[in-house]
Motif scaffolding. Structure first.
Motif, PDB file in Angstrom:
ATOM      1  N   ARG A  23       0.821  -1.218   0.000  1.00  0.00           N
ATOM      2  CA  ARG A  23       0.000   0.000   0.000  1.00  0.00           C
ATOM      3  C   ARG A  23       0.856   1.269   0.000  1.00  0.00           C
ATOM      4  N   THR A  24       1.784   1.318  -0.929  1.00  0.00           N
ATOM      5  CA  THR A  24       2.609   2.527  -1.055  1.00  0.00           C
ATOM      6  C   THR A  24       1.774   3.723  -1.504  1.00  0.00           C
ATOM      7  N   ASP A  25       0.555   3.440  -2.002  1.00  0.00           N
ATOM      8  CA  ASP A  25      -0.338   4.519  -2.420  1.00  0.00           C
ATOM      9  C   ASP A  25      -0.918   5.272  -1.231  1.00  0.00           C
ATOM     10  N   VAL A  26      -0.912   4.666  -0.066  1.00  0.00           N
ATOM     11  CA  VAL A  26      -1.442   5.324   1.131  1.00  0.00           C
ATOM     12  C   VAL A  26      -0.378   6.283   1.651  1.00  0.00           C
ATOM     13  N   GLN A  27      -0.691   7.552   1.591  1.00  0.00           N
ATOM     14  CA  GLN A  27       0.251   8.586   1.988  1.00  0.00           C
ATOM     15  C   GLN A  27       0.273   8.749   3.511  1.00  0.00           C
ATOM     16  N   TRP A  74      12.486   6.789  -0.438  1.00  0.00           N
ATOM     17  CA  TRP A  74      11.049   6.524  -0.298  1.00  0.00           C
ATOM     18  C   TRP A  74      10.243   7.721  -0.813  1.00  0.00           C
ATOM     19  N   LYS A  75      10.625   8.913  -0.349  1.00  0.00           N
ATOM     20  CA  LYS A  75       9.902  10.120  -0.758  1.00  0.00           C
ATOM     21  C   LYS A  75       9.922  10.276  -2.271  1.00  0.00           C
ATOM     22  N   ALA A  76      11.070  10.076  -2.882  1.00  0.00           N
ATOM     23  CA  ALA A  76      11.181  10.233  -4.329  1.00  0.00           C
ATOM     24  C   ALA A  76      10.322   9.214  -5.080  1.00  0.00           C
ATOM     25  N   ARG A  77      10.227   8.019  -4.557  1.00  0.00           N
ATOM     26  CA  ARG A  77       9.461   6.957  -5.223  1.00  0.00           C
ATOM     27  C   ARG A  77       7.954   7.045  -4.978  1.00  0.00           C
TER      28      ARG A  77
END
Length: 98
Positions: A23-27, A74-77
């Protein structure tokens, strides 16, 4: 025999895998709005636990342990700029929950 700490550690690893791989879409801001914590909070708690155990760990080391990579990577991706709606919801949640 498996003890409670081993089960808690396994559940924690599963939570990190879920947040960081599935769930990398969850900010982080969405987590803060809905749950009052985010990946950065987990890193802060991890660092605090390390300190309680007598281990030195800086913020970036703790974040890398939680994110599974350097935070800047992580932030960049994965991290997007917060929308005005997210910022407003975050502020409202902060006021509600202190």
């Amino acid at each position: 025999m498996v003890d409670k700490v081993e089960l808690e550690a396994a559940a924690f690893r599963r939570l990190l895998r879920h947040l960081n791989q599935e769930r990398t879409d969850v900010q982080n801001i969405d987590l803060m709005i809905l749950a009052g914590f985010c990946r950065n909070c987990l890193a802060d708690w991890y660092r605090e636990a390390a300190a309680e155990a007598g281990l030195e760990m800086d913020r970036e080391q703790a974040r890398e342990a939680i994110y599974g990579m350097p935070f800047a990577e992580w932030k960049a991706r994965h991290q997007r700029e917060a929308t005005p709606e997210q910022l407003a919801a975050f502020e409202a949640a902060r006021k509600r929950h202190g």
